[in-house]
Design an enzyme around this catalytic site. Structure first.
Site, PDB file in Angstrom:
ATOM      1  N   GLY A  29     -20.469  33.714   1.132  1.00  0.00           N
ATOM      2  CA  GLY A  29     -20.378  35.249   0.703  1.00  0.00           C
ATOM      3  C   GLY A  29     -19.887  36.029   1.655  1.00  0.00           C
ATOM      4  N   HIS A  35     -11.273  34.070   1.688  1.00  0.00           N
ATOM      5  CA  HIS A  35     -11.942  33.479   0.539  1.00  0.00           C
ATOM      6  C   HIS A  35     -11.060  34.041  -0.742  1.00  0.00           C
ATOM      7  CE1 HIS A  35     -15.681  34.519   2.972  1.00  0.00           C
ATOM      8  NE2 HIS A  35     -15.685  33.240   2.829  1.00  0.00           N
ATOM      9  N   LYS A 147      -9.384  26.900   8.112  1.00  0.00           N
ATOM     10  CA  LYS A 147      -9.845  27.641   9.147  1.00  0.00           C
ATOM     11  C   LYS A 147     -11.187  26.918   9.845  1.00  0.00           C
ATOM     12  CE  LYS A 147     -12.183  31.442  11.044  1.00  0.00           C
ATOM     13  NZ  LYS A 147     -13.740  31.004  10.731  1.00  0.00           N
ATOM     14  N   ASP A 148     -11.827  26.121   8.994  1.00  0.00           N
ATOM     15  CA  ASP A 148     -13.009  25.384   9.337  1.00  0.00           C
ATOM     16  C   ASP A 148     -12.646  23.952   9.507  1.00  0.00           C
ATOM     17  OD1 ASP A 148     -15.359  27.327   9.449  1.00  0.00           O
ATOM     18  OD2 ASP A 148     -14.213  27.966   7.737  1.00  0.00           O
ATOM     19  N   GLN A 151     -15.231  21.150   9.428  1.00  0.00           N
ATOM     20  CA  GLN A 151     -16.103  21.096   8.036  1.00  0.00           C
ATOM     21  C   GLN A 151     -14.692  20.370   6.982  1.00  0.00           C
ATOM     22  OE1 GLN A 151     -17.992  24.372   6.415  1.00  0.00           O
ATOM     23  NE2 GLN A 151     -16.324  24.743   5.263  1.00  0.00           N
ATOM     24  N   VAL A 174      -6.028  32.317   6.580  1.00  0.00           N
ATOM     25  CA  VAL A 174      -5.316  33.763   6.484  1.00  0.00           C
ATOM     26  C   VAL A 174      -5.915  34.297   7.884  1.00  0.00           C
ATOM     27  CG1 VAL A 174      -5.575  35.819   5.122  1.00  0.00           C
ATOM     28  CG2 VAL A 174      -5.656  33.696   3.956  1.00  0.00           C
TER      29      VAL A 174
HETATM   30  P1  AMP Z   1     -17.682  30.506   4.721  1.00  0.00           P
HETATM   31  O1  AMP Z   1     -18.103  31.850   3.586  1.00  0.00           O
HETATM   32  O2  AMP Z   1     -17.213  31.101   5.908  1.00  0.00           O
HETATM   33  O3  AMP Z   1     -18.484  29.452   4.659  1.00  0.00           O
HETATM   34  O4  AMP Z   1     -16.229  29.982   4.126  1.00  0.00           O
HETATM   35  C1  AMP Z   1     -16.145  29.524   2.762  1.00  0.00           C
HETATM   36  C2  AMP Z   1     -14.772  28.895   2.818  1.00  0.00           C
HETATM   37  O5  AMP Z   1     -13.591  29.928   3.033  1.00  0.00           O
HETATM   38  C3  AMP Z   1     -14.320  27.621   3.763  1.00  0.00           C
HETATM   39  O6  AMP Z   1     -13.771  26.466   2.925  1.00  0.00           O
HETATM   40  C4  AMP Z   1     -13.597  28.257   4.693  1.00  0.00           C
HETATM   41  O7  AMP Z   1     -13.062  27.326   5.369  1.00  0.00           O
HETATM   42  C5  AMP Z   1     -12.770  29.226   3.989  1.00  0.00           C
HETATM   43  N1  AMP Z   1     -12.204  30.410   4.962  1.00  0.00           N
HETATM   44  C6  AMP Z   1     -13.130  31.085   5.700  1.00  0.00           C
HETATM   45  N2  AMP Z   1     -12.174  31.937   6.339  1.00  0.00           N
HETATM   46  C7  AMP Z   1     -11.064  31.726   6.011  1.00  0.00           C
HETATM   47  C8  AMP Z   1      -9.483  31.875   6.376  1.00  0.00           C
HETATM   48  N3  AMP Z   1      -9.393  33.118   7.295  1.00  0.00           N
HETATM   49  N4  AMP Z   1      -8.434  31.564   5.831  1.00  0.00           N
HETATM   50  C9  AMP Z   1      -8.803  30.391   4.744  1.00  0.00           C
HETATM   51  N5  AMP Z   1      -9.972  29.947   4.509  1.00  0.00           N
HETATM   52  C10 AMP Z   1     -10.998  30.513   4.891  1.00  0.00           C
END
Ligand code: AMP
Length: 283
Positions: A29, A35, A147-148, A151, A174
């Site tokens: 979220g 996202h 980004k991760d 993971q 991004v």
């Molecule tokens: P999170 O909500 O932070 O767990 O992220 C959910 C998904 O969005 C994960 O697969 C992250 O790697 C991806 N995500 C988070 N930030 C970015 C970003 N800046 N660019 C691309 N994907 C992202």
């Protein structure tokens, strides 16, 4: 059809009606442009798009961090609706974990370095919730951000090791105009910290530049990046948790760079921890 679903039973019931290709975008979220990129990609490639919003307690090694994590359900739902998401799955912790789990995913050596070294149990928690979400939503494709990167590597490996019939789709990071990787945690930064935060990406970009100029000694490449970080911000000191150069596939540290590597770092900007990485494929 846009539906907010909060129980596993309802999620499964609404998925049953469809034989379309299902795409899952797992998130915690506080949705942002990163996202949105994952969701747009899923929307282009799948007949049904499911976005999960779940702040997974199992992957937080620090209870303060869990309490501080931003939660913006109404805005998240509005974004999902705008992007044409079919189903938002936003369960309560008690629904996902009706009892404390005895079984979890052991992620092995992939968690030995980078974030895994500093957040004990984090990737076990991540892999376990992702496996559970895969079981609940039964996607054909699942979307994750570069980004991760650690993971992503762990999820890819889990999918291969457990023969999960799911295609893992990788989406590039991004960034804001100044290079800072977009992150839910960026909203925890005060204006001074926000100004200092892009130094992490600048340091990674400097390391990448050294590699492109032919430097192959990982410790010298790392030193160049560290110099950018230490000289970057007199008012808001950045505390480097790690900055490592690792093999892009195995995530093990390298001394000499002879294969594609990932340069990855985590810094504390005030009380907020930011991570970023770049992939370097040698030319
Ligand atoms: P999170 O909500 O932070 O767990 O992220 C959910 C998904 O969005 C994960 O697969 C992250 O790697 C991806 N995500 C988070 N930030 C970015 C970003 N800046 N660019 C691309 N994907 C992202």
């Amino acid at each position: 059809v846009f539906e907010l679903i909060d129980t596993v039973a309802r999620l499964r019931a609404s998925l049953k009606v469809s034989d379309l290709v299902r795409g899952l975008v797992p998130t915690m979220g506080a949705l942002h442009a990163g996202h949105a990129e994952l969701i747009r990609r899923a929307r282009r490639e799948c007949g049904v798009v499911v976005v999960s919003l779940f702040v997974n307690p199992l992957q937080f090694d620090n209870q303060d961090d869990l309490a501080r994590y931003p939660r913006t359900l109404d805005a998240d739902l509005a974004m999902c609706r705008d992007l044409g998401v079919d189903i938002v799955f936003a369960p309560q912790a008690g629904e996902v974990y009706p009892q404390p789990p005895e079984c979890s995913v052991d992620v092995g050596r992939l968690a030995d370095h980078l974030c895994g070294k500093f957040r004990p149990g984090h990737f076990r928690g991540v892999a376990t919730i992702v496996l559970k979400l895969f079981q609940m939503a039964q996607p054909h494709r699942a979307y994750f951000g570069e980004k991760d990167a650690q993971q992503l590597a762990i999820i890819k490996r889990m999918t291969a090791d457990f023969n999960l019939p799911i295609e893992i789709v990788e989406v590039v990071t991004v960034r804001e105009a100044d290079g800072l990787a977009v992150s839910s945690r960026n909203r925890l930064l005060n204006p001074e910290e926000r100004k200092a935060a892009p130094s992490l990406y600048r340091a990674l970009a400097e390391a990448e530049r050294r590699l492109s100029l032919g430097e192959r000694d990982a410790s010298l490449v790392r030193e160049a990046a560290m110099n950018v970080l230490s000289g970057s911000s007199p008012t808001v000191p950045l505390k480097v948790e790690y900055l490592e150069i690792v093999d892009a596939g195995t995530l093990q540290p390298v001394n000499r760079v002879t294969r594609p590597v990932r340069i990855a770092g985590a810094v504390w900007v005030g009380s907020t921890r930011l991570i970023d990485n770049v992939l370097c494929v040698l030319s």
